[in-house]
Design an enzyme around this catalytic site. Structure first.
Site, short mmCIF file in Angstrom:
data_model
loop_
_atom_site.label_atom_id
_atom_site.label_comp_id
_atom_site.label_asym_id
_atom_site.label_seq_id
_atom_site.Cartn_x
_atom_site.Cartn_y
_atom_site.Cartn_z
N ASP A 13 0.86 -1.17 0.00
CA ASP A 13 0.00 0.00 0.00
C ASP A 13 0.90 1.23 0.00
O ASP A 13 2.06 1.17 0.44
CB ASP A 13 -0.90 -0.04 1.25
CG ASP A 13 -1.65 1.25 1.46
OD1 ASP A 13 -2.42 1.63 0.56
OD2 ASP A 13 -1.44 1.89 2.51
N ALA A 14 0.38 2.36 -0.47
CA ALA A 14 1.21 3.56 -0.55
C ALA A 14 1.03 4.48 0.65
O ALA A 14 1.95 4.71 1.44
CB ALA A 14 0.91 4.31 -1.85
N TYR A 15 -0.18 5.01 0.80
CA TYR A 15 -0.41 6.09 1.76
C TYR A 15 -0.60 5.55 3.17
O TYR A 15 -1.51 4.78 3.45
CB TYR A 15 -1.61 6.92 1.32
CG TYR A 15 -1.37 7.54 -0.03
CD1 TYR A 15 -0.40 8.53 -0.20
CD2 TYR A 15 -2.08 7.12 -1.16
CE1 TYR A 15 -0.15 9.09 -1.44
CE2 TYR A 15 -1.84 7.67 -2.40
CZ TYR A 15 -0.88 8.67 -2.54
OH TYR A 15 -0.63 9.21 -3.78
N ARG A 44 -7.51 12.91 6.58
CA ARG A 44 -7.25 11.49 6.32
C ARG A 44 -8.50 10.65 6.58
O ARG A 44 -8.85 9.77 5.78
CB ARG A 44 -6.09 11.01 7.20
CG ARG A 44 -5.76 9.52 7.06
CD ARG A 44 -5.39 9.14 5.66
NE ARG A 44 -4.90 7.76 5.58
CZ ARG A 44 -4.71 7.10 4.45
NH1 ARG A 44 -4.96 7.67 3.28
NH2 ARG A 44 -4.25 5.85 4.47
N SER A 120 -2.28 0.67 -4.83
CA SER A 120 -2.78 1.82 -4.09
C SER A 120 -4.08 2.38 -4.63
O SER A 120 -4.38 2.26 -5.83
CB SER A 120 -1.71 2.93 -4.12
OG SER A 120 -2.19 4.13 -3.56
N ASN A 121 -4.81 3.03 -3.74
CA ASN A 121 -5.96 3.83 -4.13
C ASN A 121 -5.56 5.05 -4.95
O ASN A 121 -6.39 5.64 -5.64
CB ASN A 121 -6.72 4.33 -2.89
CG ASN A 121 -7.64 3.28 -2.29
OD1 ASN A 121 -8.02 2.31 -2.94
ND2 ASN A 121 -8.02 3.49 -1.04
#
Length: 226
Positions: A13-15, A44, A120-121
């Site tokens: 995942d990225a964030y 967030r 990622s989203n």
């Protein structure tokens, strides 16, 4: 199969996992004053809520739009109506700081022969900007965005996309996320999941349990070698 045997590729995942979503607060603290932390937290929280709600509503918009709408909400919640601050925060989101353990872990995984990718989203332009800013592009074989399937995590189609991209079975992919709900969604789909619990969060009460819980990415290469 048990443990993490026969893993062919490792997805991240990225964030919140590779990139610190709250790192920009320090950059704009002067503009936000004592509201910096509350804006960051509300931003967030609403950002994630909007991805889930849009998926349920079948009203997809890319993550850049969702992030902007969530920021609108967070600023309004804190009584801030300033287009310059909005612009500054959105541009800062393109260059989030990577956690210190990211580059060493990716380099070690590549050294050991694993394929690596982001799942990622984030929209493609957001992810390409963040990857370039962090200087980790050479350590990644792919950067996968939910825009290819038009729905957000934890929809199973997102995790299926990753398996299809690497032409492997789900259990041959390791997935790492700092978001407990994302870890649960990936595990429920059938990926081998290491939940990166950086901040001692309580486990989610959801279908799908991670195969391992780690506190830092330095623990990942040894886990895959076990």
């Amino acid at each position: 199969m048990t443990g993490f045997a026969n893993v062919k590729a490792c997805l991240f995942d990225a964030y919140g996992t590779l990139f610190d979503v709250h790192s920009l607060v320090g950059r704009v603290a002067e503009s936000l004053g004592d509201k910096a932390q509350t804006v960051s937290s509300a931003w967030r929280d609403k950002q994630l809520q909007y991805t889930w709600l849009r998926s349920l509503m079948r009203a997809h918009a890319d993550f850049w739009q969702v992030t902007g709408e969530a920021l609108d909400y967070a600023l309004g919640l804190n009584g801030i109506d300033d287009a310059a601050i909005h612009h500054e925060l959105m541009q800062a989101y393109l260059t989030l700081d990577a956690y210190a353990d990211v580059a060493p872990a990716l380099d070690e995984l590549k050294r050991r022969g694993f394929k690596t990718a982001i799942l990622s989203n984030g929209s493609p332009h957001m992810l390409s900007s963040a990857v370039a800013s962090a200087g980790i592009g050479d350590a990644l074989d792919a950067v996968l965005s939910v825009e290819d399937v038009g729905v957000y995590k934890p929809d199973p189609r997102v995790y299926r996309m990753a398996a299809d991209r690497f032409a492997v079975e789900p259990h041959q992919l390791c997935f790492v996320s700092a978001n407990g709900w994302d870890a649960a969604g990936a595990a429920h789909f059938g990926l081998r999941v290491a939940w990166l619990n950086r901040f001692g969060q309580k486990p989610e009460r959801l279908p799908g349990k991670p195969g391992a819980v780690i506190k830092g990415l330095d623990a990942l290469p040894p886990l895959l070698a076990a």
